[in-house]
Each structure stands twice: as C-alpha cells, then as structure tokens.
Scaffold this active site. Structure first.
Site, PDB file in Angstrom:
ATOM      1  N   SER A   1      50.033 -71.416  93.017  1.00 17.33           N
ATOM      2  CA  SER A   1      48.808 -71.602  92.233  1.00 17.33           C
ATOM      3  C   SER A   1      49.186 -71.541  90.756  1.00 17.33           C
ATOM      4  O   SER A   1      50.308 -71.171  90.406  1.00 17.33           O
ATOM      5  CB  SER A   1      47.771 -70.536  92.605  1.00 17.33           C
ATOM      6  OG  SER A   1      48.302 -69.244  92.451  1.00 17.33           O
TER       7      SER A   1
ATOM      8  N   ASN B   1      64.432 -55.405  88.798  1.00 17.42           N
ATOM      9  CA  ASN B   1      64.680 -56.326  87.702  1.00 17.42           C
ATOM     10  C   ASN B   1      64.238 -55.701  86.379  1.00 17.42           C
ATOM     11  O   ASN B   1      63.141 -55.134  86.290  1.00 17.42           O
ATOM     12  CB  ASN B   1      63.893 -57.605  87.999  1.00 17.42           C
ATOM     13  CG  ASN B   1      64.224 -58.729  87.061  1.00 17.42           C
ATOM     14  OD1 ASN B   1      65.343 -58.825  86.551  1.00 17.42           O
ATOM     15  ND2 ASN B   1      63.255 -59.580  86.831  1.00 17.42           N
TER      16      ASN B   1
ATOM     17  N   LYS C   1      59.005 -72.929  97.674  1.00 15.00           N
ATOM     18  CA  LYS C   1      57.767 -72.222  97.342  1.00 15.00           C
ATOM     19  C   LYS C   1      56.690 -72.866  98.210  1.00 15.00           C
ATOM     20  O   LYS C   1      56.246 -73.977  97.933  1.00 15.00           O
ATOM     21  CB  LYS C   1      57.462 -72.420  95.845  1.00 15.00           C
ATOM     22  CG  LYS C   1      56.214 -71.733  95.360  1.00 15.00           C
ATOM     23  CD  LYS C   1      56.484 -70.348  94.819  1.00 15.00           C
ATOM     24  CE  LYS C   1      55.216 -69.749  94.220  1.00 15.00           C
ATOM     25  NZ  LYS C   1      55.435 -68.369  93.728  1.00 15.00           N
TER      26      LYS C   1
ATOM     27  N   ALA D   1      53.856 -65.735  96.976  1.00 13.39           N
ATOM     28  CA  ALA D   1      53.071 -65.683  95.738  1.00 13.39           C
ATOM     29  C   ALA D   1      52.645 -64.234  95.568  1.00 13.39           C
ATOM     30  O   ALA D   1      52.268 -63.581  96.536  1.00 13.39           O
ATOM     31  CB  ALA D   1      51.846 -66.584  95.863  1.00 13.39           C
TER      32      ALA D   1
ATOM     33  N   GLU E   1      59.992 -68.293  98.488  1.00 16.09           N
ATOM     34  CA  GLU E   1      59.279 -67.402  97.565  1.00 16.09           C
ATOM     35  C   GLU E   1      57.798 -67.384  97.876  1.00 16.09           C
ATOM     36  O   GLU E   1      57.129 -68.410  97.915  1.00 16.09           O
ATOM     37  CB  GLU E   1      59.491 -67.840  96.098  1.00 16.09           C
ATOM     38  CG  GLU E   1      58.821 -66.831  95.145  1.00 16.09           C
ATOM     39  CD  GLU E   1      58.844 -67.214  93.686  1.00 16.09           C
ATOM     40  OE1 GLU E   1      59.649 -68.074  93.276  1.00 16.09           O
ATOM     41  OE2 GLU E   1      58.031 -66.632  92.939  1.00 16.09           O
TER      42      GLU E   1
HETATM   43  N1  LIG Z   1      66.208 -60.338  84.244  1.00 17.38           N
HETATM   44  C1  LIG Z   1      65.515 -61.186  83.484  1.00 17.38           C
HETATM   45  N2  LIG Z   1      65.972 -61.528  82.257  1.00 17.38           N
HETATM   46  C2  LIG Z   1      65.266 -62.380  81.466  1.00 17.38           C
HETATM   47  N3  LIG Z   1      64.093 -62.946  81.810  1.00 17.38           N
HETATM   48  C3  LIG Z   1      63.589 -62.649  83.021  1.00 17.38           C
HETATM   49  C4  LIG Z   1      64.276 -61.760  83.916  1.00 17.38           C
HETATM   50  N4  LIG Z   1      63.528 -61.650  85.034  1.00 17.38           N
HETATM   51  C5  LIG Z   1      62.446 -62.419  84.855  1.00 17.38           C
HETATM   52  N5  LIG Z   1      62.474 -63.028  83.658  1.00 17.38           N
HETATM   53  C6  LIG Z   1      61.421 -63.911  83.103  1.00 17.38           C
HETATM   54  O1  LIG Z   1      60.187 -63.226  83.252  1.00 17.38           O
HETATM   55  C7  LIG Z   1      59.148 -64.112  83.652  1.00 17.38           C
HETATM   56  C8  LIG Z   1      58.552 -63.666  85.002  1.00 17.38           C
HETATM   57  O2  LIG Z   1      59.568 -63.775  85.993  1.00 17.38           O
HETATM   58  P1  LIG Z   1      59.356 -64.613  87.326  1.00 17.38           P
HETATM   59  O3  LIG Z   1      60.683 -64.738  87.972  1.00 17.38           O
HETATM   60  O4  LIG Z   1      58.639 -65.879  87.036  1.00 17.38           O
HETATM   61  O5  LIG Z   1      58.401 -63.631  88.136  1.00 17.38           O
HETATM   62  P2  LIG Z   1      57.614 -63.869  89.516  1.00 17.38           P
HETATM   63  O6  LIG Z   1      58.285 -65.019  90.209  1.00 17.38           O
HETATM   64  O7  LIG Z   1      57.746 -62.579  90.263  1.00 17.38           O
HETATM   65  O8  LIG Z   1      56.198 -64.151  89.140  1.00 17.38           O
HETATM   66  C9  LIG Z   1      59.785 -65.500  83.700  1.00 17.38           C
HETATM   67  O9  LIG Z   1      59.571 -66.145  82.476  1.00 17.38           O
HETATM   68  C10 LIG Z   1      61.262 -65.191  83.901  1.00 17.38           C
HETATM   69  O10 LIG Z   1      62.115 -66.208  83.422  1.00 17.38           O
HETATM   70 MG   LIG Z   2      57.483 -66.827  90.860  1.00 16.91          MG
END
Ligand SMILES: Nc1ncnc2c1ncn2[C@@H]1O[C@H](COP(=O)(O)OP(=O)(O)O)[C@@H](O)[C@H]1O
Ligand SMILES: [Mg+2]
Length: 210
Positions: A38, A165, A34, A107, A105
C-alpha cells in the site's frame, strides 16, 4: 523466508534488499517479493527496490499495488479492489518455486492484515516459510520482538533469526537491545545492523543458507 518485523519503517525492505544482493552475488536464484504493497505511487516502492536488489526478471513491482498509505485491506476497499488470499498465496508460491531462496516482505508487522484473512504469520504458515524478524534497535524493541516471535511460534512458524536495525536517531538503549534479547531468549540468532552499513547482513545470509 518471510521478512517481517515489529512495525512499519523498521528496515524490512533495507534488510531484504541487502540479503537479496548477497544471495544473488553468490550465484543463487533469488526472488524478492512484496505480495501486497500500500502507499504506492511514489518513487522507491518496496516491490521495485526488492526486484532491483535481487536482479529478478519478474516481478518488478508488488503483486498487488494499492495507493492509500493504509493497511492493505482498507486501501483495497477504498479502491474497490478485491483481495483474494488464495490467489496471493498461489502467486507468491509460484514465484518462489524454481528459486534457491525467496524473500517475501510483508506489510507492517507480523499481525498487520494483508487481507482480512491473511497476515505475515498466516502467509508464512501457509507457505511453510521461516521468518526473519526485523526490529529497530531502540527502546521498546525487546517487547515488540518477543511478541512478534510468540505470534510466529504459536502458529508453528520457525523464527530464522532477529535483525536489530539501527534507527536514524539512536536512544539510550541502542546497542544494548541485542544482549537483552539474547539473555531472555538464548536460542535466538540475533544480528545488529549499523546505519548505512549493512555488512552484518553477511551473517544473516549464512543463517538463511544453513
Ligand atoms: N541500516 C540503515 N541504514 C540507513 N538507512 C536505513 C537503514 N535501515 C533502513 N533505512 C532506511 O529507513 C527507511 C525505512 O526502512 P524500510 O526498509 O523501508 O522499512 P520497512 O520496510 O520496515 O517499512 C528507508 O528509507 C530505508 O532506506
Ligand atoms: Mg518495506
């Protein structure tokens, strides 16, 4: 590979971690990075989750950590931190060298500023990286995914595929968006990830290894 997406909170980290675990389980050298994060300071920062998933020794956190939950260049200004895009690019590249796959990754979404001069599209272009576009399988994602792909392609960045997703709360479109996108962009690789079950990331892993 730049893991970018249509928005914040769509699952970029979830997807990148699942991919990092799979790639490292195959015995590949993986770095999950990453560059700028932020909103740091709480538990479960992206940089930490990525490092845990890949098993990498370094880095264990984002290369630049900022406290305010704002776009990185704004958060940096609040803290008086100077963001140097050449340095961020060079550090990311140095970490990627010597790995089989580096997952980077961004932001927010594709055009979210990482610095006032850098975003995921520009970072991918400079690094010569392909992009994975993560979107949420909900109403509106078709437009957001197509716009994201256009922005990447216009800069000459190859889109390795789309990952839709499952949202926490499904809507009437959940489950149908992949087929809609496939009709509009027949050449795109599209995978759908279920809630709490990332088994379909096996397929996405194969895209990255092709
Ligand atoms: N397929 C999934 N099943 C369960 N929880 C998920 C799934 N995809 C994302 N999450 C949860 O949703 C939240 C946001 O996902 P995240 O990967 O952090 O998004 P981003 O990186 O795009 O900001 C996190 O708490 C993550 O663990
Ligand atoms: Mg993220």
């Amino acid at each position: 590979v730049i893991v970018t997406g249509t928005d914040t909170g769509v699952g970029k980290t979830y997807v990148a971690c699942g991919l990092a675990r799979r790639l490292s389980a195959r015995g590949l050298r993986v770095a999950a990075i990453k560059p700028i994060e932020s909103g740091c300071g709480g538990a479960g920062e992206d940089g930490m989750l990525l490092a845990e998933a890949s098993g990498q020794a370094q880095p264990t956190v984002a290369l630049v950590r900022l406290r305010a939950p704002l776009a990185p260049p704004l958060a940096a200004e609040l803290e008086g931190v100077e963001l140097d895009d050449d340095r961020i690019e060079a550090e990311t590249l140095a970490l990627a060298e010597g790995t089989d796959v580096a997952l980077i990754e961004g932001a927010g979404g594709v055009l979210t500023p990482l610095t006032w001069r850098l975003n995921a599209v520009e970072l991918a272009r400079r690094l010569g990286a392909r992009a994975l576009v993560v979107g949420s399988d909900r109403l509106g994602t078709v437009n957001h995914v197509l716009l994201s792909c256009e922005a990447l392609e216009r800069a000459g960045v190859d889109v390795a595929g789309i990952v839709l997703n499952a949202p926490e709360v499904p809507d009437a479109s959940t489950g149908s968006n992949a087929a809609t996108l496939a009709r509009l962009r027949t050449e795109l690789s599209i995978a759908v990830i279920a809630r709490d079950d990332d088994a379909n990331l096996d397929e996405v892993t194969r895209w990255l290894l092709d």
